[in-house]
Scaffold this motif. Structure first.
Motif, PDB file in Angstrom:
ATOM      1  N   GLN A 160       0.837  -1.185   0.000  1.00 13.54           N
ATOM      2  CA  GLN A 160       0.000   0.000   0.000  1.00 13.54           C
ATOM      3  C   GLN A 160       0.873   1.236   0.000  1.00 13.54           C
ATOM      4  OE1 GLN A 160      -2.675  -0.187   3.306  1.00 13.54           O
ATOM      5  NE2 GLN A 160      -3.167  -2.294   2.929  1.00 13.54           N
ATOM      6  N   PRO A 187      -6.618   7.587  -1.391  1.00 11.16           N
ATOM      7  CA  PRO A 187      -7.136   6.226  -1.587  1.00 11.16           C
ATOM      8  C   PRO A 187      -7.751   6.056  -2.966  1.00 11.16           C
ATOM      9  CG  PRO A 187      -8.150   7.282   0.338  1.00 11.16           C
ATOM     10  CD  PRO A 187      -7.279   8.292  -0.316  1.00 11.16           C
ATOM     11  N   LEU A 188      -7.699   4.836  -3.465  1.00 15.98           N
ATOM     12  CA  LEU A 188      -8.349   4.516  -4.736  1.00 15.98           C
ATOM     13  C   LEU A 188      -9.854   4.575  -4.538  1.00 15.98           C
ATOM     14  CD1 LEU A 188      -6.329   1.358  -5.879  1.00 15.98           C
ATOM     15  CD2 LEU A 188      -6.237   3.628  -6.906  1.00 15.98           C
ATOM     16  N   VAL A 220     -13.386   3.331  -5.383  1.00 16.99           N
ATOM     17  CA  VAL A 220     -13.869   2.045  -5.904  1.00 16.99           C
ATOM     18  C   VAL A 220     -15.392   2.043  -5.862  1.00 16.99           C
ATOM     19  CG1 VAL A 220     -13.807  -0.464  -5.640  1.00 16.99           C
ATOM     20  CG2 VAL A 220     -11.817   0.901  -4.959  1.00 16.99           C
ATOM     21  N   LEU A 258     -13.383  -4.151   1.519  1.00 19.87           N
ATOM     22  CA  LEU A 258     -12.602  -3.057   0.937  1.00 19.87           C
ATOM     23  C   LEU A 258     -12.448  -1.883   1.907  1.00 19.87           C
ATOM     24  CD1 LEU A 258     -13.985  -3.036  -2.720  1.00 19.87           C
ATOM     25  CD2 LEU A 258     -11.899  -4.133  -1.856  1.00 19.87           C
ATOM     26  N   GLU A 282      -9.430  -1.554   4.223  1.00 19.98           N
ATOM     27  CA  GLU A 282      -8.133  -1.209   3.630  1.00 19.98           C
ATOM     28  C   GLU A 282      -7.977   0.307   3.590  1.00 19.98           C
ATOM     29  OE1 GLU A 282      -5.989  -3.634   2.770  1.00 19.98           O
ATOM     30  OE2 GLU A 282      -7.468  -5.144   3.354  1.00 19.98           O
ATOM     31  N   LEU A 306      -8.118   2.198   0.118  1.00 22.24           N
ATOM     32  CA  LEU A 306      -9.283   2.014  -0.750  1.00 22.24           C
ATOM     33  C   LEU A 306     -10.473   2.768  -0.166  1.00 22.24           C
ATOM     34  CD1 LEU A 306      -8.987  -1.837  -1.415  1.00 22.24           C
ATOM     35  CD2 LEU A 306      -8.069   0.047  -2.804  1.00 22.24           C
ATOM     36  N   PRO A 343     -14.321   2.597  -0.928  1.00 19.53           N
ATOM     37  CA  PRO A 343     -15.401   1.984  -1.704  1.00 19.53           C
ATOM     38  C   PRO A 343     -16.771   2.632  -1.483  1.00 19.53           C
ATOM     39  CG  PRO A 343     -14.997   0.684   0.248  1.00 19.53           C
ATOM     40  CD  PRO A 343     -13.997   1.815   0.264  1.00 19.53           C
ATOM     41  N   ALA A 349      -9.332  -7.261  -2.388  1.00 20.82           N
ATOM     42  CA  ALA A 349      -8.636  -5.990  -2.170  1.00 20.82           C
ATOM     43  C   ALA A 349      -7.379  -5.902  -3.025  1.00 20.82           C
ATOM     44  CB  ALA A 349      -8.292  -5.809  -0.693  1.00 20.82           C
ATOM     45  N   VAL A 355      -8.346  -5.351  -6.723  1.00 24.04           N
ATOM     46  CA  VAL A 355      -8.749  -3.955  -6.935  1.00 24.04           C
ATOM     47  C   VAL A 355      -7.523  -3.052  -6.919  1.00 24.04           C
ATOM     48  CG1 VAL A 355      -9.942  -2.007  -5.841  1.00 24.04           C
ATOM     49  CG2 VAL A 355     -11.095  -4.226  -6.078  1.00 24.04           C
ATOM     50  N   ARG A 356      -6.661  -3.260  -5.955  1.00 23.28           N
ATOM     51  CA  ARG A 356      -5.447  -2.453  -5.823  1.00 23.28           C
ATOM     52  C   ARG A 356      -4.575  -2.584  -7.081  1.00 23.28           C
ATOM     53  NH1 ARG A 356      -4.152  -4.472  -1.027  1.00 23.28           N
ATOM     54  NH2 ARG A 356      -5.294  -2.930   0.162  1.00 23.28           N
TER      55      ARG A 356
END
Length: 191
Positions: free
Chosen positions: A3, A9-10, A12, A29, A32, A35, A37, A119, A122-123
């Motif tokens: 990470q 953060p992404l 999602v 998710l 994390e 992330l 979400p 996770a 997705v990452r």
């Protein structure tokens, strides 16, 4: 867990019509820190959320839910998400449908039986899309996309500098030609 918490953060988007599955994925998710979400229950809701939010870093899309109409929904979600990664979730995807999804440019297929890996999947998709380019690489990429001739670019930047930056750009995009670089940049939303 690889990470990078120095970046935001992404974002999602999880689109699944089964509340239990959607909440399970969102819960996994949300644990994390890299992330962020959000969840929706069908394709029309997903398209509306993308329109309101702007493209998400990664979209997780259930193959069988209201509004999907097979892979037509995948195409619509990919177009709405501006070339950023869309992962398809399915319990059991037939080989011919998998091949067609890959031809359309899906970022990957996530079996609903592999929640433990969600996770990282997705990452990984988001990491591919968040390709860090040096400023010289970004400028050259924009010139390539604009269609400037190779000879003009080499003359303007200096032949050696042009070749060095072009080689670095090709390596970073994992391509071997100018046309591939332009396609990869568009697919990743870099231009």
């Amino acid at each position: 867990m690889d990470q990078d918490l120095s970046r935001p953060p992404l974002s999602v988007l999880v689109a699944d019509d089964q509340p239990l599955v959607r909440e399970l994925i969102l819960g996994l998710l949300a644990r994390e820190p890299d992330l962020a979400p959000e969840g929706v229950a069908d394709l029309p809701e997903a398209l509306a959320r993308i329109a309101a939010h702007g493209p998400f870093d990664v979209v997780l899309l259930d193959l069988v839910m209201p509004g999907m109409n097979g892979l037509e929904g995948l195409e619509r979600a990919m177009a709405a998400n501006g070339g950023r990664p869309v992962l398809l979730m399915s319990g059991n995807l037939p080989e011919e449908m998998l091949a067609e999804a890959q031809r359309l440019g899906v970022a990957g297929v996530l079996p609903k039986t592999r929640f433990a890996a969600i996770a990282e999947t997705v990452r990984e998709a988001g990491r591919r899309d968040r390709l860090p380019l040096a400023e010289a690489e970004r400028q050259l990429l924009q010139m390539l996309v604009a269609g400037e001739a190779t000879e003009e670019l080499a003359a303007r930047l200096g032949k050696e500098a042009f070749e060095t930056v072009l080689a670095a750009l090709f390596a970073r995009l994992e391509v071997s030609s100018r046309a591939q670089a332009v396609l990869a940049a568009r697919r990743r939303g870099l231009v």
